[in-house]
Design an enzyme around this catalytic site. Structure first.
Site, PDB file in Angstrom:
ATOM      1  N   SER A 156       0.789  -1.223   0.000  1.00  0.00           N
ATOM      2  CA  SER A 156       0.000   0.000   0.000  1.00  0.00           C
ATOM      3  C   SER A 156       0.823   1.276   0.000  1.00  0.00           C
ATOM      4  O   SER A 156       1.611   1.511  -0.907  1.00  0.00           O
ATOM      5  CB  SER A 156      -0.946  -0.039   1.187  1.00  0.00           C
ATOM      6  OG  SER A 156      -1.854   1.009   1.100  1.00  0.00           O
ATOM      7  N   HIS A 157       0.714   2.049   1.069  1.00  0.00           N
ATOM      8  CA  HIS A 157       1.367   3.362   1.135  1.00  0.00           C
ATOM      9  C   HIS A 157       2.817   3.270   1.608  1.00  0.00           C
ATOM     10  O   HIS A 157       3.488   4.283   1.688  1.00  0.00           O
ATOM     11  CB  HIS A 157       0.579   4.243   2.090  1.00  0.00           C
ATOM     12  CG  HIS A 157       0.412   3.613   3.444  1.00  0.00           C
ATOM     13  ND1 HIS A 157      -0.384   2.505   3.636  1.00  0.00           N
ATOM     14  CD2 HIS A 157       0.967   3.884   4.633  1.00  0.00           C
ATOM     15  CE1 HIS A 157      -0.326   2.137   4.898  1.00  0.00           C
ATOM     16  NE2 HIS A 157       0.494   2.956   5.534  1.00  0.00           N
TER      17      HIS A 157
ATOM     18  N   LYS B 107      -1.839 -10.174   0.534  1.00  0.00           N
ATOM     19  CA  LYS B 107      -3.042 -10.482   1.311  1.00  0.00           C
ATOM     20  C   LYS B 107      -4.014 -11.290   0.477  1.00  0.00           C
ATOM     21  O   LYS B 107      -3.962 -11.282  -0.756  1.00  0.00           O
ATOM     22  CB  LYS B 107      -3.693  -9.212   1.838  1.00  0.00           C
ATOM     23  CG  LYS B 107      -4.355  -8.362   0.800  1.00  0.00           C
ATOM     24  CD  LYS B 107      -5.116  -7.244   1.500  1.00  0.00           C
ATOM     25  CE  LYS B 107      -5.684  -6.277   0.479  1.00  0.00           C
ATOM     26  NZ  LYS B 107      -6.570  -5.294   1.079  1.00  0.00           N
TER      27      LYS B 107
ATOM     28  N   ASP C  99      -2.765   6.245  -3.362  1.00  0.00           N
ATOM     29  CA  ASP C  99      -1.573   5.627  -2.771  1.00  0.00           C
ATOM     30  C   ASP C  99      -1.012   4.496  -3.635  1.00  0.00           C
ATOM     31  O   ASP C  99      -1.445   4.285  -4.771  1.00  0.00           O
ATOM     32  CB  ASP C  99      -1.886   5.118  -1.355  1.00  0.00           C
ATOM     33  CG  ASP C  99      -2.809   3.907  -1.369  1.00  0.00           C
ATOM     34  OD1 ASP C  99      -3.571   3.752  -2.329  1.00  0.00           O
ATOM     35  OD2 ASP C  99      -2.761   3.103  -0.414  1.00  0.00           O
TER      36      ASP C  99
ATOM     37  N   ASP D  92      -1.308   1.263  -3.842  1.00  0.00           N
ATOM     38  CA  ASP D  92      -2.193   0.277  -4.457  1.00  0.00           C
ATOM     39  C   ASP D  92      -3.538   0.860  -4.889  1.00  0.00           C
ATOM     40  O   ASP D  92      -4.459   0.110  -5.227  1.00  0.00           O
ATOM     41  CB  ASP D  92      -2.402  -0.915  -3.510  1.00  0.00           C
ATOM     42  CG  ASP D  92      -3.028  -0.505  -2.187  1.00  0.00           C
ATOM     43  OD1 ASP D  92      -2.844   0.656  -1.771  1.00  0.00           O
ATOM     44  OD2 ASP D  92      -3.709  -1.330  -1.561  1.00  0.00           O
TER      45      ASP D  92
ATOM     46  N   ASP E 140      -5.987   2.466  -3.345  1.00  0.00           N
ATOM     47  CA  ASP E 140      -7.235   2.432  -2.583  1.00  0.00           C
ATOM     48  C   ASP E 140      -7.451   3.653  -1.695  1.00  0.00           C
ATOM     49  O   ASP E 140      -8.555   3.878  -1.209  1.00  0.00           O
ATOM     50  CB  ASP E 140      -7.371   1.120  -1.786  1.00  0.00           C
ATOM     51  CG  ASP E 140      -6.239   0.898  -0.806  1.00  0.00           C
ATOM     52  OD1 ASP E 140      -5.301   1.716  -0.765  1.00  0.00           O
ATOM     53  OD2 ASP E 140      -6.284  -0.116  -0.077  1.00  0.00           O
ATOM     54  N   ARG E 141      -6.404   4.462  -1.499  1.00  0.00           N
ATOM     55  CA  ARG E 141      -6.597   5.675  -0.689  1.00  0.00           C
ATOM     56  C   ARG E 141      -6.797   6.895  -1.579  1.00  0.00           C
ATOM     57  O   ARG E 141      -6.386   6.884  -2.735  1.00  0.00           O
ATOM     58  CB  ARG E 141      -5.355   5.938   0.166  1.00  0.00           C
ATOM     59  CG  ARG E 141      -5.094   4.871   1.169  1.00  0.00           C
ATOM     60  CD  ARG E 141      -3.933   5.274   2.054  1.00  0.00           C
ATOM     61  NE  ARG E 141      -3.767   4.246   3.076  1.00  0.00           N
ATOM     62  CZ  ARG E 141      -3.167   4.448   4.236  1.00  0.00           C
ATOM     63  NH1 ARG E 141      -2.647   5.626   4.521  1.00  0.00           N
ATOM     64  NH2 ARG E 141      -3.071   3.483   5.104  1.00  0.00           N
TER      65      ARG E 141
ATOM     66  N   THR F  56     -10.388  -0.401  13.034  1.00  0.00           N
ATOM     67  CA  THR F  56      -9.606   0.032  11.873  1.00  0.00           C
ATOM     68  C   THR F  56      -9.357  -1.121  10.904  1.00  0.00           C
ATOM     69  O   THR F  56      -9.068  -2.239  11.324  1.00  0.00           O
ATOM     70  CB  THR F  56      -8.260   0.602  12.378  1.00  0.00           C
ATOM     71  OG1 THR F  56      -8.548   1.792  13.103  1.00  0.00           O
ATOM     72  CG2 THR F  56      -7.323   0.913  11.231  1.00  0.00           C
TER      73      THR F  56
ATOM     74  N   GLU G  96     -12.599   5.642   6.347  1.00  0.00           N
ATOM     75  CA  GLU G  96     -11.645   5.751   7.440  1.00  0.00           C
ATOM     76  C   GLU G  96     -10.958   7.108   7.374  1.00  0.00           C
ATOM     77  O   GLU G  96     -10.824   7.688   6.287  1.00  0.00           O
ATOM     78  CB  GLU G  96     -10.592   4.650   7.336  1.00  0.00           C
ATOM     79  CG  GLU G  96     -11.153   3.261   7.465  1.00  0.00           C
ATOM     80  CD  GLU G  96     -10.023   2.230   7.586  1.00  0.00           C
ATOM     81  OE1 GLU G  96      -9.752   1.811   8.711  1.00  0.00           O
ATOM     82  OE2 GLU G  96      -9.428   1.887   6.559  1.00  0.00           O
TER      83      GLU G  96
ATOM     84  N   LYS H  58     -11.509  -0.160  -0.070  1.00  0.00           N
ATOM     85  CA  LYS H  58     -11.602   1.268  -0.277  1.00  0.00           C
ATOM     86  C   LYS H  58     -11.118   1.563  -1.692  1.00  0.00           C
ATOM     87  O   LYS H  58     -10.440   0.741  -2.302  1.00  0.00           O
ATOM     88  CB  LYS H  58     -10.837   2.047   0.775  1.00  0.00           C
ATOM     89  CG  LYS H  58      -9.392   1.645   0.998  1.00  0.00           C
ATOM     90  CD  LYS H  58      -8.879   2.382   2.219  1.00  0.00           C
ATOM     91  CE  LYS H  58      -7.405   2.163   2.468  1.00  0.00           C
ATOM     92  NZ  LYS H  58      -7.161   0.909   3.220  1.00  0.00           N
TER      93      LYS H  58
ATOM     94  N   ARG I 290      -0.231   5.976  16.810  1.00  0.00           N
ATOM     95  CA  ARG I 290      -1.093   7.009  16.243  1.00  0.00           C
ATOM     96  C   ARG I 290      -1.936   7.640  17.350  1.00  0.00           C
ATOM     97  O   ARG I 290      -2.494   6.931  18.184  1.00  0.00           O
ATOM     98  CB  ARG I 290      -2.022   6.422  15.188  1.00  0.00           C
ATOM     99  CG  ARG I 290      -1.308   5.648  14.093  1.00  0.00           C
ATOM    100  CD  ARG I 290      -2.220   5.492  12.873  1.00  0.00           C
ATOM    101  NE  ARG I 290      -1.750   4.486  11.939  1.00  0.00           N
ATOM    102  CZ  ARG I 290      -0.744   4.646  11.084  1.00  0.00           C
ATOM    103  NH1 ARG I 290      -0.065   5.784  11.074  1.00  0.00           N
ATOM    104  NH2 ARG I 290      -0.386   3.676  10.262  1.00  0.00           N
TER     105      ARG I 290
HETATM  106  C1  VG1 Z   1      -3.535   1.931   8.260  1.00  0.00           C
HETATM  107  C2  VG1 Z   1      -4.731   2.848   8.440  1.00  0.00           C
HETATM  108  C3  VG1 Z   1      -6.012   2.047   8.292  1.00  0.00           C
HETATM  109  C4  VG1 Z   1      -6.014   1.349   6.927  1.00  0.00           C
HETATM  110  C5  VG1 Z   1      -4.768   0.511   6.788  1.00  0.00           C
HETATM  111  C6  VG1 Z   1      -4.659  -0.141   5.430  1.00  0.00           C
HETATM  112  O1  VG1 Z   1      -3.543   0.937   9.254  1.00  0.00           O
HETATM  113  O2  VG1 Z   1      -4.694   3.480   9.688  1.00  0.00           O
HETATM  114  O3  VG1 Z   1      -7.104   2.908   8.425  1.00  0.00           O
HETATM  115  O4  VG1 Z   1      -7.143   0.538   6.793  1.00  0.00           O
HETATM  116  O5  VG1 Z   1      -3.606   1.304   6.989  1.00  0.00           O
HETATM  117  O6  VG1 Z   1      -4.671   0.797   4.413  1.00  0.00           O
HETATM  118  P1  VG1 Z   1      -2.648   1.031  10.577  1.00  0.00           P
HETATM  119  O7  VG1 Z   1      -2.894  -0.265  11.282  1.00  0.00           O
HETATM  120  O8  VG1 Z   1      -1.244   1.263  10.125  1.00  0.00           O
HETATM  121  O9  VG1 Z   1      -3.164   2.223  11.330  1.00  0.00           O
HETATM  122  V1  VG1 Z   1      -3.716   0.547   3.061  1.00  0.00           V
HETATM  123  O10 VG1 Z   1      -4.121   1.721   1.940  1.00  0.00           O
HETATM  124  O11 VG1 Z   1      -2.258   0.469   3.749  1.00  0.00           O
HETATM  125  O12 VG1 Z   1      -4.189  -0.965   2.519  1.00  0.00           O
HETATM  126 CO    CO Z   2      -3.564   1.316   0.102  1.00  0.00          CO
END
Ligand code: VG1
Ligand code: CO
Length: 543
Positions: free
Chosen positions: A113-114, A126, A277, A279, A281-282, A344, A363, A376, A496
Site C-alpha cells: 500500500s502506502h 493479502k 496511494d 495500491d 485504494d486511498r 480500523t 476511514e 476502499k 497514532r
Molecule cells: C492503516 C490505516 C487504516 C487502513 C490501513 C490499510 O492501518 O490506519 O485505516 O485501513 O492502513 O490501508 P494502521 O494499522 O497502520 O493504522 V492501506 O491503503 O495500507 O491498505
Molecule cells: Co492502500
C-alpha cells in the site's frame, strides 16, 4: 510437468496485520518465506479443485517474482484458472472488482500500500475472499496458525508464464488468463457516475490535477480522467508506475504528496486536486488552497450521495472506523439511516455491506468506499467528488463550508509517531490503560472525561468479537482522544494519536484544526506521557 513438494520450516512472524502480511523486501526474499505464506493461505481457504483465483499487485519491486511463484503454487494446489492483471498489475479496488465480477473463489493482492517500495522497501501480500474483500479476522488467524505449523509446500516445476500480453496460456493443468487490469474497473466507474456531466465540467475550463505518485493508479487515472472524461493531457501527474515509486512514499497526505500540495496551494492552482496511494485504494481530496479531511470527505459524500447515479436510491446505512471523526454520524442522523463504528481496517466493513446494512464507509486514513467493491477505492472517491462538483457547480471549499454550516464541524487531526522502539510504544499504551480509572470523570480545562476504554467490536452479522482495537478517551462534549498502534508498519512501532473536537459555532469554523485542537493535543500529550516515554518532541506526520 512435475509438482514438487518442498519441505520447509515455519517462520514465526507471518501474522497478517491490519491489511495482510507486510515486511521488508529482503524478508520476503528469504528462501521459502513467500512460499510458506502462500501455502498457508491455500491450506486455510479450502478452495475446491478447479477454482478460479485473481492475482495482481501494485507493481512494486518483487511483484513480478512473486506473481510467478504464486502461479506455480496455484497450479500445484489444484486451482483451475488464475486471472492475472497484465504485467502483474491490479490496483486493490480493481482486484476486488474483478473477483466480484467474475465470481471467482478469491484473489491474492500483492501490495504494501502506502509503504515505500524498492529493494530495501516494503512488500506485502493479502488474501481477499469471494466477496472481493479482505479475508476476515477468522481467516487471517487461520492463515497465521497454519504458517506456524507448516512443514512443506507444493509448487510446479515450470518455466515462467509471460504476463505482459493479453493471452491465455496453460501452466500444468491450470489456465492462466492475462486480463486488462483497467477495463473492468473503468466500466464499473462509468456505471456509477455521470461521465457526460463530469466530462462537460472538465471541458469547461475546470482544472484538475491527479497525482498518481508513480504508483498503480497511473494507468487507471489516465484511462478514466484523460481518455474517457477528456481532462487535458497532463492532468494526471507522476502517472507512470515505478517499482520504487520514484523513491517516494506513496501515501496521499499533506506530507508525502508534496508535489501536488505545492501545486494546489500555488499561484495558478487548479480547481480540484487529488492523489492516491501505492495500491490505489486511498485518496486525498484538495480544492484550490483547501484540504478536505478524509473524515469530512466521507460525511460529504454521504450527504450528497443521491447526486450520483449509482446512489440515487439513497443509502442503506454508513460505517466508519472507530478513529474516524463522527462527522458522518451527523449526516446519518439527519438522513435517519444507521451508522456503524468498526475497528480500523477494511475487513470489518465487508460483512456489513454483504448483509446490505451499509452502502458507504470510510476511514480517517484517506480511505473511502462503497458496496460497489469490498475495498476502499481512491479513484472512485475522486470521481464521486467530480460528479458532485459537476452537479453543484460550486468550489470544493464552498461545498465543505456549507456542509459545516449545516452539520457543524468536527475538527480533526492525527499525529503519527513512526519507527518507535516497540517497548516505548507499548509503554505509552500500558500507562494509559493503567490510568483509565484515574482519568474517568477528571476535568482538564474545559474538557471533562466521560469514559475510557479499549475499543472492542462485536460484528453484528457473524457475532465475532475483536478486542484491543484502540484506547479511547471520550469527553462529555463528544470530543475524543484515541491512541492506537499501527498494524501496517514494518519497522519498530508506529503510534497514532487521533484528536477530535466538535464545533457547532459557525464563527469558529474558519479556524485551523491545529489551533482549534490545541488544548486537546496538550491534554493528550500530558496524560500519555508520550514525549517522555518515547523521546519524541514532534510527530513524524501530522494530518
Ligand atoms: C492503516 C490505516 C487504516 C487502513 C490501513 C490499510 O492501518 O490506519 O485505516 O485501513 O492502513 O490501508 P494502521 O494499522 O497502520 O493504522 V492501506 O491503503 O495500507 O491498505
Ligand atoms: Co492502500
Amino acid at each position: 510437468m512435475n509438482i514438487r513438494t518442498v519441505s520447509t520450516q515455519p517462520f514465526p512472524d507471518q501474522k497478517p496485520g491490519t491489511s495482510g502480511l507486510r515486511k521488508k523486501v529482503p524478508t520476503f526474499q528469504q528462501p521459502h518465506y513467500l512460499e510458506n505464506f502462500v501455502q498457508s493461505i491455500f491450506d486455510s481457504i479450502a478452495a475446491p479443485q478447479g477454482a478460479t483465483l485473481v492475482l495482481g499487485g501494485d507493481g512494486r519491486y518483487y511483484n513480478r517474482v512473486a506473481i510467478q511463484i504464486i502461479l506455480k503454487m496455484a497450479a500445484a494446489n489444484g486451482f483451475g484458472q488464475v486471472l492475472v492483471g497484465r504485467g502483474g498489475i491490479l490496483s486493490t479496488p480493481a482486484a476486488s472488482c474483478v473477483i466480484r465480477k467474475y465470481r471467482t473463489f478469491g484473489g491474492i493482492i500483492l501490495s504494501a500500500s502506502h509503504n515505500p517500495g524498492g529493494p530495501d522497501g516494503d512488500f506485502g501480500i493479502k488474501y481477499n475472499s469471494g466477496n472481493g474483500g479482505p479475508a476476515t479476522e477468522t481467516v487471517t488467524e487461520e492463515i497465521y496458525a497454519k504458517s506456524k505449523g507448516i512443514a512443506s509446500y507444493r509448487i510446479l516445476d515450470a518455466a515462467d508464464v509471460p504476463v505482459d500480453q493479453l493471452a491465455e496460456t496453460k501452466l500444468g493443468n491450470m489456465k492462466v488468463k492475462i486480463i486488462d487490469p483497467v477495463s473492468d474497473y473503468s466500466e464499473l466507474m462509468e456505471s456509477l457516475f455521470d461521465f457526460p456531466a463530469i466530462s462537460t465540467l472538465l471541458k469547461s475550463g475546470f482544472k484538475i490535477k491527479f497525482d498518481a505518485m508513480h504508483a498503480v493508479n497511473g494507468p487507471y487515472a489516465k484511462e478514466i480522467l484523460e481518455r474517457r472524461l477528456g481532462a487535458p493531457a497532463g492532468s494526471v501527474m507522476n502517472g507512470v508506475p515505478l517499482e520504487d515509486f520514484g523513491g517516494g512514499h506513496p501515501d496521499p497526505n499533506l506530507t508525502y504528496a508534496h508535489d501536488l500540495v505545492e501545486i494546489m496551494y500555488g499561484g495558478e492552482a487548479p480547481d480540484f486536486g487529488a492523489a492516491s496511494d501505492g495500491d490505489g485504494d486511498r485518496n486525498m481530496i484538495l480544492g484550490k488552497r483547501f484540504f478536505v479531511t478524509p473524515s469530512d470527505s466521507l460525511a460529504l459524500l454521504a450527504a450528497n450521495a443521491t447526486l450520483a447515479r449509482g446512489y440515487k436510491q439513497g443509502l442503506a446505512g454508513v460505517a466508519r472506523s472507530m478513529p474516524t471523526s463522527a462527522a458522518v454520524d451527523r449526516v446519518a442522523k439527519a438522513l435517519d439511516i444507521p451508522c456503524y463504528e468498526t475497528p480500523t481496517g477494511w475487513k470489518f466493513f465487508g460483512n456489513l455491506m454483504d448483509a446490505g446494512k451499509v452502502t458507504l464507509c470510510g476511514e480517517e486514513s484517506f480511505g473511502t468506499g462503497s458496496n460497489h467493491v469490498r475495498e476502499k477505492d481512491g479513484l472512485w472517491a475522486v470521481l464521486f467528488w467530480l460528479n458532485i462538483l459537476a452537479v453543484r457547480k460550486q468550489s470544493v471549499e464552498s461545498i465543505v463550508r456549507e456542509h459545516w454550516e449545516k452539520y457543524g464541524r468536527n475538527f480533526y487531526s492525527r499525529y503519527d509517531y513512526e519507527g518507535l522502539p516497540t517497548e516505548a510504544a507499548n509503554g505509552v499504551m500500558q500507562h494509559l490503560r493503567e490510568n483509565f480509572s484515574l482519568l474517568t470523570h477528571k476535568q482538564f480545562g474545559s474538557y471533562a472525561v466521560e469514559m475510557c476504554d479499549d475499543f472492542s467490536y462485536i460484528d453484528p452479522v457473524d457475532g465475532s468479537l475483536s478486542k484491543g482495537q484502540g484506547l479511547r478517551i471520550l469527553f462529555s462534549d463528544g470530543s475524543r482522544i484515541i491512541f492506537r498502534l499501527s498494524g501496517t508498519g514494518t519497522e519498530g512501532a508506529t503510534l497514532r494519536m487521533y484528536l477530535e473536537a466538535f464545533e457547532a459555532d459557525v464563527s469558529r469554523h474558519h479556524l485551523d484544526a491545529q489551533e482549534a485542537l490545541k488544548e486537546l493535543i496538550r491534554i493528550a500529550l500530558d496524560i500519555s506521557e508520550l514525549q517522555a516515554r518515547t523521546g519524541r518532541d514532534q510527530p513524524t506526520v501530522i494530518t
